[in-house]
Design an enzyme around this catalytic site. Sequence first.
Site, PDB file in Angstrom:
ATOM      1  N   HIS A  65      48.259 -59.358 -73.121  1.00  0.00           N
ATOM      2  CA  HIS A  65      47.315 -60.109 -72.275  1.00  0.00           C
ATOM      3  C   HIS A  65      46.933 -61.418 -72.937  1.00  0.00           C
ATOM      4  O   HIS A  65      46.495 -62.357 -72.273  1.00  0.00           O
ATOM      5  CB  HIS A  65      46.067 -59.276 -71.948  1.00  0.00           C
ATOM      6  CG  HIS A  65      45.113 -59.114 -73.089  1.00  0.00           C
ATOM      7  ND1 HIS A  65      45.394 -58.347 -74.198  1.00  0.00           N
ATOM      8  CD2 HIS A  65      43.891 -59.644 -73.319  1.00  0.00           C
ATOM      9  CE1 HIS A  65      44.370 -58.404 -75.044  1.00  0.00           C
ATOM     10  NE2 HIS A  65      43.449 -59.183 -74.529  1.00  0.00           N
ATOM     11  N   ARG A  66      47.064 -61.467 -74.267  1.00  0.00           N
ATOM     12  CA  ARG A  66      46.931 -62.733 -74.988  1.00  0.00           C
ATOM     13  C   ARG A  66      48.089 -62.806 -75.967  1.00  0.00           C
ATOM     14  O   ARG A  66      48.485 -61.794 -76.546  1.00  0.00           O
ATOM     15  CB  ARG A  66      45.627 -62.780 -75.787  1.00  0.00           C
ATOM     16  CG  ARG A  66      44.395 -62.878 -74.913  1.00  0.00           C
ATOM     17  CD  ARG A  66      43.411 -63.855 -75.550  1.00  0.00           C
ATOM     18  NE  ARG A  66      42.113 -63.794 -74.911  1.00  0.00           N
ATOM     19  CZ  ARG A  66      41.799 -64.457 -73.796  1.00  0.00           C
ATOM     20  NH1 ARG A  66      42.691 -65.210 -73.195  1.00  0.00           N
ATOM     21  NH2 ARG A  66      40.589 -64.355 -73.284  1.00  0.00           N
ATOM     22  N   LYS A  70      49.148 -59.493 -82.559  1.00  0.00           N
ATOM     23  CA  LYS A  70      48.750 -59.598 -83.968  1.00  0.00           C
ATOM     24  C   LYS A  70      48.498 -58.217 -84.535  1.00  0.00           C
ATOM     25  O   LYS A  70      47.896 -57.354 -83.888  1.00  0.00           O
ATOM     26  CB  LYS A  70      47.453 -60.423 -84.020  1.00  0.00           C
ATOM     27  CG  LYS A  70      47.008 -60.805 -85.395  1.00  0.00           C
ATOM     28  CD  LYS A  70      47.681 -62.062 -85.882  1.00  0.00           C
ATOM     29  CE  LYS A  70      47.415 -62.312 -87.356  1.00  0.00           C
ATOM     30  NZ  LYS A  70      48.261 -61.470 -88.225  1.00  0.00           N
ATOM     31  N   LYS A  94      40.318 -54.271 -81.129  1.00  0.00           N
ATOM     32  CA  LYS A  94      39.631 -54.976 -82.225  1.00  0.00           C
ATOM     33  C   LYS A  94      39.599 -56.484 -81.971  1.00  0.00           C
ATOM     34  O   LYS A  94      38.556 -57.125 -82.067  1.00  0.00           O
ATOM     35  CB  LYS A  94      40.410 -54.672 -83.511  1.00  0.00           C
ATOM     36  CG  LYS A  94      39.794 -55.151 -84.793  1.00  0.00           C
ATOM     37  CD  LYS A  94      40.748 -54.931 -85.994  1.00  0.00           C
ATOM     38  CE  LYS A  94      41.181 -53.485 -86.146  1.00  0.00           C
ATOM     39  NZ  LYS A  94      41.952 -53.282 -87.409  1.00  0.00           N
ATOM     40  N   LYS A 106      51.356 -53.663 -84.174  1.00  0.00           N
ATOM     41  CA  LYS A 106      51.396 -53.058 -85.517  1.00  0.00           C
ATOM     42  C   LYS A 106      52.836 -52.757 -85.865  1.00  0.00           C
ATOM     43  O   LYS A 106      53.642 -52.445 -84.980  1.00  0.00           O
ATOM     44  CB  LYS A 106      50.560 -51.763 -85.544  1.00  0.00           C
ATOM     45  CG  LYS A 106      50.296 -51.216 -86.925  1.00  0.00           C
ATOM     46  CD  LYS A 106      49.369 -52.111 -87.740  1.00  0.00           C
ATOM     47  CE  LYS A 106      48.078 -51.499 -88.070  1.00  0.00           C
ATOM     48  NZ  LYS A 106      47.001 -52.344 -88.408  1.00  0.00           N
ATOM     49  N   SER A 362      42.662 -63.743 -90.554  1.00  0.00           N
ATOM     50  CA  SER A 362      44.060 -64.022 -90.192  1.00  0.00           C
ATOM     51  C   SER A 362      44.111 -65.085 -89.080  1.00  0.00           C
ATOM     52  O   SER A 362      44.975 -65.958 -89.076  1.00  0.00           O
ATOM     53  CB  SER A 362      44.747 -62.760 -89.670  1.00  0.00           C
ATOM     54  OG  SER A 362      45.236 -61.975 -90.725  1.00  0.00           O
TER      55      SER A 362
END
Length: 471
Positions: A65-66, A70, A94, A106, A362
């Site tokens: 969705h974005r 990450k 998160k 991940k 990050s």
Amino acid sequence: MSGDTSFLDQVNRSFDLAAALTDHPPHLLAKIRACDSVYRMAFPIRRDDGTVEVVHAWRAEHSHHRLPTKGGIRYATVVNEDEVVALAALMTYKCALMDVPFGGAKGGVRIDRKKYSEGELERITRRYAYELYRKNFLGPALDVPAPDFGTGAKEMAWIADTYIQLSTGDLNGLGCVTGKPVAQGGIRGRAEATGRGVYFGVREACAVAEDLKPLGLPEGLAGKRVVVQGLGNVGYHAANFLAGGGAVIVGLAESEGAIHAPDGLDLAAVVAHRRATGRITGFPGATDLAHTTLALELDCDILVPAALENQITAANAPRVKAKIVAEGANGPTTAEADAILRQRGVMVIPDIYLNAGGVTVSYFEWVKNLDHLRFGRMEKRFEEGAYRRLLQAVEGATGKRFTAAEMATATQGADEEALVGSGLEETMVQAWHEVRTTRNKHRDRADFRLAAMVNALDKIVHSYEDLGIFP
Ligand code: GLU
């Protein structure tokens, strides 16, 4: 896993509980809950002795969705697809919760890193990066890994270098991975960011007297007795910052054993002892525990599990004596254990909030890489000049003279480290108060974990709203 419930089932269980507190459309919730893509790979690696070994690895991108997605890369023998997908889902929630504009991902490589030489680890890491690259699972606009359990700055530097060799002419190549060494495009403050975030989160939770009163604890961090499980990158820095904030470290646990000292442990001395002897146990003045997991049951105010998932289970949750469980690790409390802790009135500061300092910094590193400019470089001296002129004007108007030391402190402009610290603190403080607000709104039904999840869901739904595809 705990019992017959997988880690992913547990993450999804807390998603479902939170979703039930919202009135978002079911099909949109189903879209958010599902993992978008998983890449499972097996590749050969030549060992130093000439033999060839097959390495199994994964990367899950839970939500696009974005973009980019990450999340860290873990090297451990327990890595499996269920775990990688569960951890990727936690990254989605998160990032949303903390307003870090990424989807969740991940990666995992199933190896025991202690069994490999540095050269072998480099070959494994570079081959893994190559596999990700050729399937479009790596890139500053696509998917940006970072360190996790069993990896650190060196692996990130190998990944960045591999990506840059392959993606000829990508001006933003360094932004393909975060947690890099500072000399290779990393950012000051990233290494300690997760532990520092844990400190800010615990400090903030302990600052609210009305939340601590039901636990029978006075407000503030000073004098709180803390046990930390895991002395890796998260646990070590969390313990260090918590001790710096006035807490007393009364227990520490590592894979080989655990120690207890009701009057407090000197963290630096414990780390030096472990470096010298290879073990945390046998530390002068402390008691060794019969088993490392018994550290979770020590008498203390705050328990910080900062190792792996599924540590507090239905079996040991009834014996946890801490009043606050502060989740430095991802998924350290099983769903059954969570229910037991809730019923026993223990405050749980949830992982998707508390360990988000790492991905927050990050994000700053990625922005720095895309900007090609160190934070503070343009404004530091300008600020210093402005503050000095202001103080000189005060001197002129009042006749007071500042000492050189006073002048130096008061006119200091912000450098990268200070700005990263300030951005991290602001993010942790702001998100905690948002979580509290939601928790207070649903006081009878939600604890902090559900409230954090509700906030994450609301923010993801918000990002879809204008698309018009989920009426
Ligand atoms: N591995 C860390 C986490 O679980 C950091 C992820 C990142 O910085 O992308 O949050």
